[in-house]
Design an enzyme around this catalytic site. Structure first.
Site, short mmCIF file in Angstrom:
data_model
loop_
_atom_site.label_atom_id
_atom_site.label_comp_id
_atom_site.label_asym_id
_atom_site.label_seq_id
_atom_site.Cartn_x
_atom_site.Cartn_y
_atom_site.Cartn_z
N GLY A 366 85.29 59.41 9.05
CA GLY A 366 86.34 60.26 9.60
C GLY A 366 86.24 60.38 11.10
O GLY A 366 85.33 59.84 11.74
N GLY A 368 86.08 63.13 14.12
CA GLY A 368 85.85 64.52 14.45
C GLY A 368 86.38 64.87 15.82
O GLY A 368 87.02 64.06 16.49
N GLY A 369 86.10 66.09 16.24
CA GLY A 369 86.62 66.55 17.51
C GLY A 369 86.04 65.83 18.70
O GLY A 369 86.70 65.67 19.72
N GLY A 371 84.24 62.73 18.41
CA GLY A 371 83.88 61.36 18.11
C GLY A 371 84.07 61.03 16.65
O GLY A 371 84.69 61.79 15.90
N LYS A 387 77.04 60.65 13.51
CA LYS A 387 78.08 61.21 14.38
C LYS A 387 77.94 60.56 15.76
O LYS A 387 76.99 60.83 16.49
CB LYS A 387 77.95 62.72 14.47
CG LYS A 387 79.00 63.40 15.34
CD LYS A 387 78.78 64.91 15.36
CE LYS A 387 79.78 65.61 16.25
NZ LYS A 387 79.53 67.07 16.31
N ASP A 484 83.19 77.61 15.61
CA ASP A 484 84.20 76.64 15.15
C ASP A 484 84.13 76.46 13.64
O ASP A 484 84.19 75.36 13.12
CB ASP A 484 84.00 75.29 15.85
CG ASP A 484 85.23 74.39 15.71
OD1 ASP A 484 86.34 74.94 15.59
OD2 ASP A 484 85.08 73.17 15.71
#
Length: 675
Positions: A366, A368-369, A371, A387, A484
């Site tokens: 997926g 992410g914010g 990367g 990540k 978050d």
């Protein structure tokens, strides 16, 4: 409670198809009988359509009001396409009524699908305490009319051959079952192959499947029980299958499934068929001895030479490894993690490249914010989530180091575990434990997958998130505000337990701080507390607000905000509060949960959620109070005051309210603007 009373053993794959189990007849008058069967016809159509369109070819549903409600489940084999699935379920729907005429409960097993309908709600199994008794009680249904030939090497009078055959098939079935339960994602389907062991013993093929509504652990338990029973009832046959509603197994000497096997294993037994012996006479033994000793001597010499070379390489390698270890230890000290257990590692970038196949698209989990996230696997078999922070993401080295130091020092069952990191030139990488069930939003906002989250699972997720936040706010060595918290940052493990992730925006605060002010407001629209979004003020009550939003999303199956309209409101909070005030709170609950009952628990969760999203931060409970309220049925809960953003309505008189769409990475703040 699951009790496998619907288990039947069939070892003659062509003699008894389709297999069926018929319950009692419909005990109603003619009118009621007609109503029940009308509901059954409608349910059959829905199951056929939904199973065909479902990504897992799985569907459940119910039609009609009590006492004429009909519940149903349909599942196609994991290797068939939509066309085959539709044809099979449609045939099974008609076949069930013909094979079990006037039956109130019928289960049918076709080669490529299974189907059950009943006047009892069997759709939400949540207890395996009696699974063994359920299987044992069905032993009398074993089909003993076997006409298949035995496997080569099977000799009922030879204990060794019996044990060998049993060990071979048992190993194949258990490996396939493990693959289906834990390594096939939400499909819960696996195929296998075991190559022949010589002596004329054939290659064996296998298949295992669970209903996707089960957790991975429940699937494993179900398959394990029937795989043990399979080995007890094999009797040397060349093929067999065990059929139950919630899971099944099959093996045979014919490649009966489509595609290549998902798992291939080598037989654990090499002496199933003893080699034939022949007498030797005259000078043949000496010649045979020479033929054996010469290559044996050559092999010994070769091994000695190889040993010397390997030893020299190891001595050289150890010195290099010690140098690398010292470097890594120095890096860990630089990172401020010298007090951390040895489980944390600082990896080389080359190791990450190898583990992720050079960050291939096939391994991408997926975006992410800050990367992308990739699945990886180290040479020792450890699966990881990588990540990789984007260089243009805005998360610099300081934020990266913050996340590493923070998570490395936090340990809780409801927090994602950080295994290590990599920082090399422009590359900043975090290595986490791999969680196969992705994130909460993957399930809760999808029409099909949401049905897999029945109430007990959702309650477990809500309580797990609450426990994780309580640890961050109160019980960890550091007091942490996540900042978050949202559905996409709640990951789910094999058993669907929640783990809070993504601590890139988290902040540590001291025991004396009640709130902190920041000029840089970051987060995700819809989850941000009003005092933080408007003034930059954040505290533990900011996380409490986000928790309340997530709880409402879990209960309703709806996003808190976006390009939607909820009654007179543009967000879920105002709509939920209005329904609560009007005594119509049940209207916000996901329809699939209403039929389950549990209304008191659901009502309590909505009450707690509305207390958490109150506009004034001082009115919100802390996480200690939240955990207590969720766990105590006797505690009287206060009435919530109005939530944040409740005044933002959509009416004919009001100006159109424009919601600026969130960016693709779902991390930048979006604002409400009038126009």
């Amino acid at each position: 409670m699951i009790v496998l009373t619907l288990l039947t053993f069939v070892f003659t794959p062509t003699a008894a198809q389709p297999w069926r189990i018929c319950g009692a007849a419909v005990a109603m008058n003619d009118t009621a009988n007609s109503t029940y069967h009308a509901n059954l016809e409608l349910l059959s159509t829905r199951l056929t359509d939904n199973a065909t369109t479902s990504p897992y070819h799985f569907a459940t549903g119910s039609v009609g009001a009590a006492p004429h409600t009909v519940y149903g489940l349909a599942l196609c084999r994991g290797d068939v396409n939509a066309t085959v699935c539709r044809a099979c379920v449609a045939t099974a729907s008609q076949g069930a009524q013909q094979l079990c005429p006037f039956g109130a409960d019928a289960t049918v097993f076709y080669p490529t699908c299974r189907l059950r309908f009943s006047d009892k709600n069997f759709l939400h199994p949540d207890d395996y305490s009696q699974i063994v008794d359920g299987v044992v009680n069905t032993m009398n249904t074993t089909d003993t009319t076997n006409t298949e030939p035995p496997l080569p090497g099977w000799d009922p009078g030879n204990a060794k051959s019996v044990a060998s055959i049993t060990q071979i098939i048992g190993a194949l079935l258990q490996e396939t079952a493990w693959q289906a339960a834990y390594n096939s994602g939400e499909l819960m389907f696996a195929t296998g192959r075991m190559d022949g062991v010589g002596g004329g013993f054939p290659t064996l093929y296998s298949m295992a499947q669970c209903v996707p509504a089960l957790t991975h652990r429940d699937c494993s338990s179900c398959l394990q029980v029937i795989s043990f029973m399979a080995t007890d009832n094999i009797a040397g046959r060349q093929g067999g299958r065990l059929l139950a509603l919630w899971c099944n197994l099959r093996y045979g000497t014919v490649h009966f499934y489509s595609g290549s096997p998902m798992v291939t294993i080598v037989s654990p037994v090499k002496d199933v068929v003893p080699p034939a012996s022949s007498p030797v006479t005259g000078r043949k033994p000496k010649r045979a001895m020479i033929k054996v000793l010469v290559p044996l001597f050559a092999s010994i010499v070769g091994l000695l030479i190889s040993f010397m070379l390997i030893r020299q390489r190891r001595i050289k390698g150890r010195s290099q490894d010690r140098a690398k270890t010292n470097v890594k230890e120095d890096e860990i000290i630089v990172w401020g993690l010298e007090g951390r257990s040895s489980g944390f590692m600082v990896y080389d970038f080359s190791q990450i490249l190898d583990a992720t196949a050079n960050f291939s698209e096939e391994n991408k989990l997926g975006q992410g914010g800050f990367g992308s996230v990739y699945k990886g696997q180290f040479p020792d078999g450890l699966e990881i989530a990588v990540k990789r922070l984007a260089s243009h993401s805005g998360q610099g080295f300081t934020q990266f180091k913050n996340e590493v130091q923070l998570i490395a020092k936090l340990q809780h069952t409801n927090l994602v575990r950080l295994l290590g990191c990599c920082s090399q030139e422009e590359e900043k990488i975090l290595i986490y434990e791999y969680l196969p069930n992705k994130s909460l939003d993957f399930f809760i906002f999808d029409e099909t997958r949401r049905s897999l989250l029945y109430w007990n699972r959702r309650l477990t997720i809500i309580e797990g998130i609450a426990q994780g936040l309580l640890y961050l706010h109160k019980h960890s060595r550091l007091r942490v505000i996540h900042r978050d918290l949202k559905a996409s940052n709640i990951l789910l493990d094999y058993e669907m337990n929640p783990k809070i992730s993504d601590f890139g925006l988290a902040r540590i605060f001291s025991a004396d701080d009640t709130q902190v002010n920041t000029e840089r407001i970051v987060g995700t629209y819809g989850y941000m507390a009003p005092e933080y979004a408007s003034e930059g003020l954040f505290s533990i009550k900011s996380d409490v607000f986000s928790f309340g939003v997530i709880t409402l999303e879990i209960v309703s199956g709806k996003r808190s905000s976006g390009p939607y309209r909820y009654g007179d409101f543009i967000n879920l909070l105002g709509h939920a509060w209005q329904l609560w005030k009007d005594g119509r709170w049940l209207q916000i609950v996901d329809a699939s949960l209403v039929a389950e009952g549990h209304t008191s628990e659901i009502m309590r969760c909505i009450n707690v959620a509305l207390l958490c999203v109150q506009e004034n931060a001082a009115d919100r409970p802390n996480m200690s109070d939240v955990v207590a309220m969720l766990s105590s049925e006797s505690m009287t809960l206060p009435e919530p005051k109005h939530p944040a953003y409740f005044h933002i309505r959509v009416t004919k008189e009001d100006a159109t309210i424009f919601i600026e769409p969130s960016s693709v990475n779902d991390m930048t703040m979006s604002a409400l603007r009038g126009r």
